[in-house]
Design a protein around this motif. Structure first.
Motif, mmCIF file in Angstrom:
data_model
loop_
_atom_site.group_PDB
_atom_site.id
_atom_site.type_symbol
_atom_site.label_atom_id
_atom_site.label_comp_id
_atom_site.label_asym_id
_atom_site.label_seq_id
_atom_site.Cartn_x
_atom_site.Cartn_y
_atom_site.Cartn_z
ATOM 1 N N LEU A 192 0.861 -1.179 0.000
ATOM 2 C CA LEU A 192 0.000 0.000 0.000
ATOM 3 C C LEU A 192 0.898 1.230 0.000
ATOM 4 C CD1 LEU A 192 -2.995 0.831 0.148
ATOM 5 C CD2 LEU A 192 -2.778 0.843 2.640
ATOM 6 N N VAL A 193 0.864 1.990 -1.087
ATOM 7 C CA VAL A 193 1.793 3.104 -1.267
ATOM 8 C C VAL A 193 1.018 4.399 -1.456
ATOM 9 C CG1 VAL A 193 3.755 4.002 -2.569
ATOM 10 C CG2 VAL A 193 3.391 1.518 -2.409
ATOM 11 N N GLN A 194 1.301 5.389 -0.610
ATOM 12 C CA GLN A 194 0.677 6.703 -0.766
ATOM 13 C C GLN A 194 1.518 7.514 -1.730
ATOM 14 O OE1 GLN A 194 -0.214 8.711 2.900
ATOM 15 N NE2 GLN A 194 -1.225 10.422 1.889
ATOM 16 N N GLU A 195 1.032 7.633 -2.958
ATOM 17 C CA GLU A 195 1.788 8.324 -3.996
ATOM 18 C C GLU A 195 0.853 8.711 -5.138
ATOM 19 O OE1 GLU A 195 4.599 5.725 -5.873
ATOM 20 O OE2 GLU A 195 3.149 4.108 -6.161
ATOM 21 N N GLU A 196 1.305 9.671 -5.914
ATOM 22 C CA GLU A 196 0.579 10.058 -7.123
ATOM 23 C C GLU A 196 1.299 9.474 -8.333
ATOM 24 O OE1 GLU A 196 -0.976 14.025 -9.571
ATOM 25 O OE2 GLU A 196 0.313 14.246 -7.818
ATOM 26 N N ILE A 197 0.590 8.751 -9.141
ATOM 27 C CA ILE A 197 1.146 8.183 -10.361
ATOM 28 C C ILE A 197 0.890 9.165 -11.500
ATOM 29 C CG2 ILE A 197 1.107 6.256 -11.983
ATOM 30 C CD1 ILE A 197 2.153 5.482 -9.241
ATOM 31 N N THR A 198 1.955 9.681 -12.075
ATOM 32 C CA THR A 198 1.802 10.665 -13.159
ATOM 33 C C THR A 198 2.113 10.084 -14.529
ATOM 34 O OG1 THR A 198 4.088 11.404 -12.805
ATOM 35 C CG2 THR A 198 2.340 12.587 -11.615
ATOM 36 N N GLU A 199 2.749 8.916 -14.533
ATOM 37 C CA GLU A 199 3.093 8.273 -15.799
ATOM 38 C C GLU A 199 2.794 6.783 -15.692
ATOM 39 O OE1 GLU A 199 6.921 7.681 -18.819
ATOM 40 O OE2 GLU A 199 7.040 9.059 -17.108
ATOM 41 N N LEU A 200 2.076 6.262 -16.648
ATOM 42 C CA LEU A 200 1.661 4.866 -16.616
ATOM 43 C C LEU A 200 2.755 3.974 -17.192
ATOM 44 C CD1 LEU A 200 -0.906 3.231 -15.837
ATOM 45 C CD2 LEU A 200 -1.552 3.324 -18.250
ATOM 46 N N GLN A 201 3.174 2.991 -16.386
ATOM 47 C CA GLN A 201 4.141 2.001 -16.856
ATOM 48 C C GLN A 201 3.354 0.798 -17.389
ATOM 49 O OE1 GLN A 201 7.458 2.550 -16.905
ATOM 50 N NE2 GLN A 201 7.073 4.594 -16.050
ATOM 51 N N VAL A 202 3.213 0.718 -18.688
ATOM 52 C CA VAL A 202 2.422 -0.349 -19.298
ATOM 53 C C VAL A 202 3.201 -1.658 -19.256
ATOM 54 C CG1 VAL A 202 1.305 -1.135 -21.426
ATOM 55 C CG2 VAL A 202 1.227 1.288 -20.792
ATOM 56 N N PRO A 203 2.602 -2.712 -18.733
ATOM 57 C CA PRO A 203 3.304 -4.002 -18.631
ATOM 58 C C PRO A 203 3.652 -4.573 -20.008
ATOM 59 C CG PRO A 203 1.303 -3.983 -17.308
ATOM 60 C CD PRO A 203 1.241 -2.793 -18.188
ATOM 61 N N THR A 204 4.730 -5.327 -20.036
ATOM 62 C CA THR A 204 5.108 -6.018 -21.263
ATOM 63 C C THR A 204 4.879 -7.516 -21.143
ATOM 64 O OG1 THR A 204 7.400 -6.114 -20.452
ATOM 65 C CG2 THR A 204 6.817 -4.270 -21.902
ATOM 66 N N ALA A 205 4.903 -8.049 -19.914
ATOM 67 C CA ALA A 205 4.672 -9.479 -19.716
ATOM 68 C C ALA A 205 3.177 -9.765 -19.622
ATOM 69 C CB ALA A 205 5.379 -9.946 -18.442
ATOM 70 N N GLU A 206 2.777 -10.942 -20.118
ATOM 71 C CA GLU A 206 1.359 -11.278 -20.159
ATOM 72 C C GLU A 206 0.744 -11.512 -18.787
ATOM 73 O OE1 GLU A 206 0.529 -14.464 -22.771
ATOM 74 O OE2 GLU A 206 1.051 -13.356 -24.604
ATOM 75 N N ASP A 207 1.576 -11.782 -17.769
ATOM 76 C CA ASP A 207 1.028 -12.032 -16.435
ATOM 77 C C ASP A 207 1.213 -10.842 -15.490
ATOM 78 O OD1 ASP A 207 3.742 -12.287 -16.273
ATOM 79 O OD2 ASP A 207 3.747 -14.183 -15.177
ATOM 80 N N ASP A 208 1.553 -9.672 -16.057
ATOM 81 C CA ASP A 208 1.616 -8.433 -15.279
ATOM 82 C C ASP A 208 0.480 -7.514 -15.719
ATOM 83 O OD1 ASP A 208 3.868 -9.199 -13.858
ATOM 84 O OD2 ASP A 208 5.254 -8.327 -15.318
ATOM 85 N N TRP A 209 -0.101 -6.832 -14.746
ATOM 86 C CA TRP A 209 -1.278 -6.016 -15.034
ATOM 87 C C TRP A 209 -1.184 -4.665 -14.342
ATOM 88 C CZ3 TRP A 209 -4.944 -8.497 -18.102
ATOM 89 C CH2 TRP A 209 -4.801 -9.877 -18.204
ATOM 90 N N VAL A 210 -1.676 -3.647 -15.024
ATOM 91 C CA VAL A 210 -1.906 -2.340 -14.404
ATOM 92 C C VAL A 210 -3.405 -2.088 -14.444
ATOM 93 C CG1 VAL A 210 -1.662 0.155 -14.667
ATOM 94 C CG2 VAL A 210 0.334 -1.294 -14.883
ATOM 95 N N VAL A 211 -3.950 -1.638 -13.314
ATOM 96 C CA VAL A 211 -5.393 -1.431 -13.204
ATOM 97 C C VAL A 211 -5.674 0.022 -12.843
ATOM 98 C CG1 VAL A 211 -7.517 -2.150 -12.073
ATOM 99 C CG2 VAL A 211 -5.657 -3.801 -12.390
ATOM 100 N N LEU A 212 -6.438 0.692 -13.679
ATOM 101 C CA LEU A 212 -6.827 2.076 -13.409
ATOM 102 C C LEU A 212 -8.184 2.086 -12.721
ATOM 103 C CD1 LEU A 212 -5.775 3.797 -16.753
ATOM 104 C CD2 LEU A 212 -4.540 3.734 -14.594
ATOM 105 N N ALA A 213 -8.165 2.466 -11.442
ATOM 106 C CA ALA A 213 -9.392 2.603 -10.649
ATOM 107 C C ALA A 213 -9.406 4.012 -10.079
ATOM 108 C CB ALA A 213 -9.426 1.555 -9.551
ATOM 109 N N THR A 214 -9.258 4.976 -10.976
ATOM 110 C CA THR A 214 -9.010 6.366 -10.591
ATOM 111 C C THR A 214 -10.259 7.131 -10.176
ATOM 112 O OG1 THR A 214 -8.960 6.817 -12.980
ATOM 113 C CG2 THR A 214 -6.850 6.628 -11.853
ATOM 114 N N GLY A 215 -11.427 6.530 -10.342
ATOM 115 C CA GLY A 215 -12.640 7.154 -9.812
ATOM 116 C C GLY A 215 -13.059 8.408 -10.541
ATOM 117 N N THR A 216 -13.519 9.379 -9.771
ATOM 118 C CA THR A 216 -14.073 10.601 -10.342
ATOM 119 C C THR A 216 -13.427 11.835 -9.730
ATOM 120 O OG1 THR A 216 -15.836 10.664 -8.678
ATOM 121 C CG2 THR A 216 -16.326 9.548 -10.773
#
Length: 380
Positions: free
Chosen positions: A66-90
């Motif tokens: 659990l990391v308190q941070e602001e993500i300003t740049e998306l690191q898109v995964p290259t491996a098929e078993d790695d995932w990035v999930v955007l749950a940024t809300g409103t």
């Protein structure tokens, strides 16, 4: 080792982490959010309370970073078993009037804590002006009254939320604010200043001004990353971004291509369950009939189904002559929605009827003596 990086710690992001833990996901799970410990949003406007989903120990026990941070740049995964999930809300909509900076939003834990301090520390009977009478505005107006404030609620309509409650019940609920000591004004805010608002040419003084005119999907990170965005981050039925298969989006920030965007607590949880299935490669659960609730003053309000499909309504009245339930029928006369006040088990009963394609007769729908268990059953 496989990994899931969840950006956003609202109900969608937290529920995804919980789903993965409950389904024995073997990879690493990380949650990034600027506000730290994930918490539930509904109690913010209903009670100005911050209620974490789980204690810090739960994340430690389940090895969730659990990391308190602001993500300003998306690191898109290259491996098929790695995932990035955007749950940024409103993000809250802002007033487009001179002096808009004098209004405060009620959208985050910090907002709720600030308003709670102002109401607790201020004089009894201090003046609160709320702009917007939707879910958040109506709930906060009710909460401010409980703190002893003099509340004025400004709306552009006599029936706010008609699109999700039906016109008649929405108008009745809005009118009932006055019986709980809330002054309602139908008009347009044209200017704000330190301690005042101009509404349809008339000045209204206020110690606290809150703007609650709705929200928009927070798609800034997705847009900067070149993902498809159109009234939300576009996803397929498995919550995958239509731009990149290893990027998922869910909750209020996402929209399945070809469908309207759902901005409801339960819909976000269903998104998370589907996303977990996509990550794990298991069959996805089906979606349920839409449902949401709101609490204001002494009333518990619920809506099930989709009022955008409604062509006609059947109203059920209480003994006091007030609308208790509105059943919505589509053009073919099929039950597709209902809204109710203090309905008890009625919302569950209607959801089952809609799921099964059962439409009770008009007399049954109108009759307050027909309870949830009897609704839709043949007469003895």
């Amino acid at each position: 080792m496989s990994s899931v990086h969840i950006i956003g710690a609202g109900v969608a992001g937290y529920t995804l982490a919980r789903e993965l833990v409950s389904r024995n996901y073997a990879g690493t799970i990380s949650i990034s959010d600027t506000q730290g410990l994930p918490y539930d949003r509904p109690p913010l406007s209903k009670a100005l309370q911050v209620e974490p989903f789980a204690p810090v120990s739960w994340y430690r026990e389940n090895r969730i970073n659990l990391v308190q941070e602001e993500i300003t740049e998306l690191q898109v995964p290259t491996a098929e078993d790695d995932w990035v999930v955007l749950a940024t809300g409103t993000i809250p909509r802002t007033l487009d009037v001179p002096g808009a900076e004098f209004a405060r939003s009620l959208h985050t834990a910090a907002d709720a804590q600030h308003l709670a301090r102002e109401l607790e520390d201020g004089m009894f009977g201090q003046r609160v002006l709320v702009i917007g009478a939707g879910l958040v505005g109506a709930e906060f107006a009710s909460t401010a009254r409980m703190f002893g404030a003099q509340v004025t609620l400004v709306s552009s309509s006599n029936a706010p939320l008609a699109h999700v409650l039906g016109e008649d019940l929405a108008e009745q609920l809005h009118a009932e604010h006055q019986s709980h000591g809330v002054t309602t004004i139908t008009g347009t805010v044209t200017e704000l200043g330190p301690g005042y608002a101009i509404v349809s040419g008339e000045r209204h003084d206020a110690d606290i001004i809150v703007s609650a005119i709705g929200v928009e999907a927070d798609t800034a990170l997705a847009e900067r990353s070149g993902l498809d965005v159109e009234n939300g981050i576009l996803v397929d039925a498995g919550q995958r971004s239509t731009s990149h298969r290893q990027v998922l989006a869910l909750g209020d920030a996402a929209r399945e291509a070809g469908r309207p965007r759902a901005v409801h607590w339960e819909a976000a949880m269903e998104d998370a369950a589907i996303a977990a299935s996509t990550i794990l490669g298991t069959p996805a659960p089906g979606r349920s009939v839409p449902w949401f609730w709101s609490d204001r003053h002494d009333a518990h309000v619920e809506t099930v189904g989709d009022f955008s499909k409604v062509a006609s309504v059947v109203k059920r009245y209480s003994r006091r002559g007030k609308i208790q339930t509105v059943f919505g029928l589509d053009e073919s006369g099929t039950l597709v929605a209902a809204s109710m006040i203090d309905g008890g088990l009625m919302s569950k009963a209607v959801r089952k009827l809609i799921t099964r394609g059962i439409t009770p007769g008009i007399e049954q729908l109108e009759d307050p003596q027909i309870g949830p268990r009897e609704l839709g059953r043949p007469a003895p």
